[in-house]
Design a protein around this motif. Structure first.
Motif, short mmCIF file in Angstrom:
data_model
loop_
_atom_site.label_atom_id
_atom_site.label_comp_id
_atom_site.label_asym_id
_atom_site.label_seq_id
_atom_site.Cartn_x
_atom_site.Cartn_y
_atom_site.Cartn_z
N THR A 283 0.88 -1.17 0.00
CA THR A 283 0.00 0.00 0.00
C THR A 283 0.92 1.22 0.00
N PRO A 284 0.44 2.40 -0.41
CA PRO A 284 1.35 3.56 -0.40
C PRO A 284 1.90 3.81 1.01
N SER A 285 3.11 4.41 1.11
CA SER A 285 3.60 4.82 2.43
C SER A 285 2.61 5.82 3.00
N LEU B 32 -2.94 14.11 0.41
CA LEU B 32 -3.51 14.33 1.74
C LEU B 32 -4.98 13.94 1.68
N LYS B 33 -5.40 13.08 2.62
CA LYS B 33 -6.80 12.60 2.60
C LYS B 33 -7.38 12.65 4.00
N TRP B 34 -8.66 12.94 4.08
CA TRP B 34 -9.36 12.74 5.36
C TRP B 34 -9.28 11.27 5.71
N ASP C 152 -15.34 9.17 -3.64
CA ASP C 152 -15.33 9.72 -5.00
C ASP C 152 -14.35 10.91 -5.13
N GLY C 153 -13.19 10.78 -4.51
CA GLY C 153 -12.18 11.85 -4.64
C GLY C 153 -12.45 13.04 -3.73
N LYS C 154 -13.58 13.03 -2.98
CA LYS C 154 -13.85 14.15 -2.05
C LYS C 154 -13.00 13.96 -0.79
N GLU D 167 -0.33 10.20 2.18
CA GLU D 167 0.19 8.98 1.58
C GLU D 167 0.98 9.31 0.32
N SER D 168 1.90 8.43 -0.03
CA SER D 168 2.74 8.70 -1.20
C SER D 168 1.89 8.63 -2.47
N PHE D 169 2.24 9.43 -3.45
CA PHE D 169 1.54 9.45 -4.73
C PHE D 169 2.00 8.23 -5.53
N VAL D 170 1.04 7.47 -6.04
CA VAL D 170 1.37 6.25 -6.80
C VAL D 170 1.29 6.56 -8.29
N HIS D 171 2.39 6.34 -9.00
CA HIS D 171 2.40 6.54 -10.46
C HIS D 171 1.89 5.24 -11.09
N PHE D 172 0.58 5.12 -11.14
CA PHE D 172 0.00 3.83 -11.57
C PHE D 172 -0.22 3.80 -13.08
N GLU D 173 -0.25 2.57 -13.61
CA GLU D 173 -0.56 2.40 -15.04
C GLU D 173 -2.07 2.31 -15.22
N ARG D 174 -2.73 1.59 -14.32
CA ARG D 174 -4.19 1.40 -14.41
C ARG D 174 -4.75 1.23 -13.00
N GLU D 175 -6.04 1.44 -12.87
CA GLU D 175 -6.73 1.13 -11.61
C GLU D 175 -7.64 -0.07 -11.84
N VAL D 176 -7.60 -1.02 -10.93
CA VAL D 176 -8.43 -2.22 -11.05
C VAL D 176 -9.10 -2.50 -9.70
N GLY E 200 -12.07 3.22 -14.94
CA GLY E 200 -11.69 4.55 -15.41
C GLY E 200 -12.46 5.60 -14.62
N HIS E 201 -11.73 6.59 -14.08
CA HIS E 201 -12.37 7.64 -13.28
C HIS E 201 -12.36 8.96 -14.03
N GLU E 202 -13.37 9.78 -13.75
CA GLU E 202 -13.38 11.17 -14.24
C GLU E 202 -13.63 12.04 -13.03
N ALA F 199 -2.40 -1.67 -2.97
CA ALA F 199 -3.80 -1.53 -2.52
C ALA F 199 -4.11 -0.07 -2.21
N ASN F 200 -5.22 0.42 -2.75
CA ASN F 200 -5.68 1.78 -2.43
C ASN F 200 -6.66 1.72 -1.25
N GLU F 201 -7.77 1.02 -1.45
CA GLU F 201 -8.71 0.91 -0.33
C GLU F 201 -9.57 -0.32 -0.49
N MET F 202 -10.33 -0.65 0.57
CA MET F 202 -11.28 -1.76 0.51
C MET F 202 -12.68 -1.22 0.74
P1 AMP Z 1 -9.92 7.20 -3.16
O1 AMP Z 1 -11.03 8.06 -2.64
O2 AMP Z 1 -8.85 6.90 -2.17
O3 AMP Z 1 -10.42 5.96 -3.85
O4 AMP Z 1 -9.23 8.07 -4.31
C1 AMP Z 1 -9.93 8.48 -5.49
C2 AMP Z 1 -9.00 8.44 -6.69
O5 AMP Z 1 -7.87 9.30 -6.46
C3 AMP Z 1 -8.40 7.06 -6.95
O6 AMP Z 1 -9.29 6.28 -7.71
C4 AMP Z 1 -7.13 7.45 -7.72
O7 AMP Z 1 -7.44 7.74 -9.07
C5 AMP Z 1 -6.68 8.72 -7.02
N1 AMP Z 1 -5.73 8.41 -5.93
C6 AMP Z 1 -6.06 8.10 -4.65
N2 AMP Z 1 -4.96 7.84 -3.91
C7 AMP Z 1 -3.89 8.02 -4.72
C8 AMP Z 1 -2.47 7.90 -4.55
N3 AMP Z 1 -1.92 7.60 -3.37
N4 AMP Z 1 -1.68 8.14 -5.64
C9 AMP Z 1 -2.22 8.48 -6.83
N5 AMP Z 1 -3.54 8.61 -7.05
C10 AMP Z 1 -4.39 8.38 -6.02
#
Ligand code: AMP
Length: 353
Positions: free
Chosen positions: A104-106, A129-131, A137-139, A165-174, A195-197, A249-252
């Motif tokens: 998972t990201p640092s 930075l995240k709550w 949905d990115g809020k 958390e560290s920024f992940v330079h990802f190729e795709r989200e699954v 795919g997100h918008e 892993a981003n989240e569950m």
């Molecule tokens: P989340 O609410 O954590 O699912 O984040 C919403 C979207 O933000 C994700 O689907 C990713 O596209 C982007 N995102 C979240 N965390 C990161 C991260 N650590 N590095 C890069 N992009 C991220």
């Protein structure tokens, strides 16, 4: 969608929503079950609800933990409330992934402006930075590209506990969706590409493009590890980044997931039916795909449906009041080969533009 899957199995549904009478009557659930009113924190409401039902489930991770635990003292609650405790707090969630050996990201907890400075130094920029709680949905999040972004991000988000958390330079989200039954039987769907918008899910593809067996196996191992550690029952989703170094892993989500809506037409058994089967202690159904499936979310407004049906798409409208960015429905296309699925998806995107 859970009720639509469970009614043919002979089940009936009672939905507990907290809003006003009017809001509840306008809820999509009103068409497929009985509505129950009551404040989530009210012990009398909890007792009355438990009297009405044989088993409780949820499809929203911000259900109050105390309410879920109070219900679990009276009637089976699946998934177990512990899954809520882990997934409601991004710090707990990432600590849990780390303990299970899932990359998972640092991350560092951040409660003060000074801690943000320290975390930015420890983790490096860019970072996110995240709550810790209630973001979706990115809020409730901000990307910090350079030191000059720290003040503004802190002013916007710093009133609540955060993580950096560290920024992940990802190729795709699954995503990988697993279902675990009461006996421990566990199945996973093939991974879906998302795919997100603007932070909101727009499309899901199954199977994910460029998927190797090794990636799929690894994702399934992670989902199994999470499900088994929690004694999980029901459908569980892991959102993962595909990077050049593997999965992160981003989240569950302790629930059926938007990326799995395509399983209604695209898999032998939908995520909704499998969730209902799991919480009822019934045998689970096959998670195999029936071909290539694509899902497109309808955001903000309902387009004319006849042209979509005319191109062979399947339409699901939720009966929600349209609002900017709100998910008001989704469209699924299925095909026996990838090119046809892609061509039909392009047509759907053109029709809803
Ligand atoms: P989340 O609410 O954590 O699912 O984040 C919403 C979207 O933000 C994700 O689907 C990713 O596209 C982007 N995102 C979240 N965390 C990161 C991260 N650590 N590095 C890069 N992009 C991220």
């Amino acid at each position: 969608m859970l009720a639509l899957a469970g009614i043919p199995l002979g089940e009936r549904f009672v939905f507990w929503g907290e809003g006003s009478d009017e809001a509840r009557r306008a809820s999509p659930a009103a068409d497929v079950g009985t509505l129950f009113a009551g404040a989530y924190a009210d012990p009398a409401a909890i007792a009355a609800f438990a009297e009405r039902v044989d088993v409780v489930t949820y499809e929203f991770e911000n259900v109050a933990l105390a309410q879920a635990e109070a219900l679990a003292a009276r009637v089976p609650v699946y998934p177990p409330p512990r899954a809520l405790a882990v997934s409601q707090d991004r710090f707990e969630e990432k600590t849990f992934f780390t303990r299970l050996g899932i990359p998972t990201p640092s991350f560092n907890p951040v409660d003060t402006r000074l801690e943000l400075d320290r975390a930015a130094k420890a983790i490096g920029l860019p970072a996110v930075l995240k709550w810790r709680r209630f973001g979706y949905d990115g809020k409730g999040q901000a990307v910090l590209w350079s030191e000059s972004d720290l003040n503004e991000a802190w002013n916007r988000l710093g009133s609540a506990p955060c993580i950096l958390e560290s920024f992940v330079h990802f190729e795709r989200e699954v995503s990988i969706i697993a279902v675990r039954g009461r006996t421990g039987e566990l199945h996973t769907y093939p991974i879906f590409e998302n795919g997100h918008e603007g932070g909101i899910l727009r499309t899901s593809h199954a199977p994910a493009r460029g998927t190797t067996g090794a990636l799929e196996t690894r994702a399934a191992e992670y989902a199994r590890a999470v499900a088994e550690a929690l004694g999980y029952v029901g459908v569980l989703t892991l959102e993962l980044f595909v990077t050049k170094d593997g999965l992160v892993a981003n989240e569950m989500a302790p629930r059926v997931h938007n990326s799995g809506h395509l399983t209604i037409e695209g898999a032998v058994t939908s995520q909704f039916e499998n969730h209902v089967r799991a919480v009822l202690g019934l045998p689970l159904g096959s998670t195999a795909l029936t071909g290539y499936a694509r899902m497109v979310n309808l955001l903000g407004r309902v387009p004319p449906i006849a042209p979509l049906l005319a191109v062979g798409a399947r339409v699901h409208l939720y009966g929600k009041e349209p609002a900017p960015g709100r998910k008001v429905g989704h469209v699924t296309v299925c095909a026996a080969n990838e090119d046809t699925a892609d061509a039909r998806t392009a047509e759907v995107l053109r029709l809803i533009a």
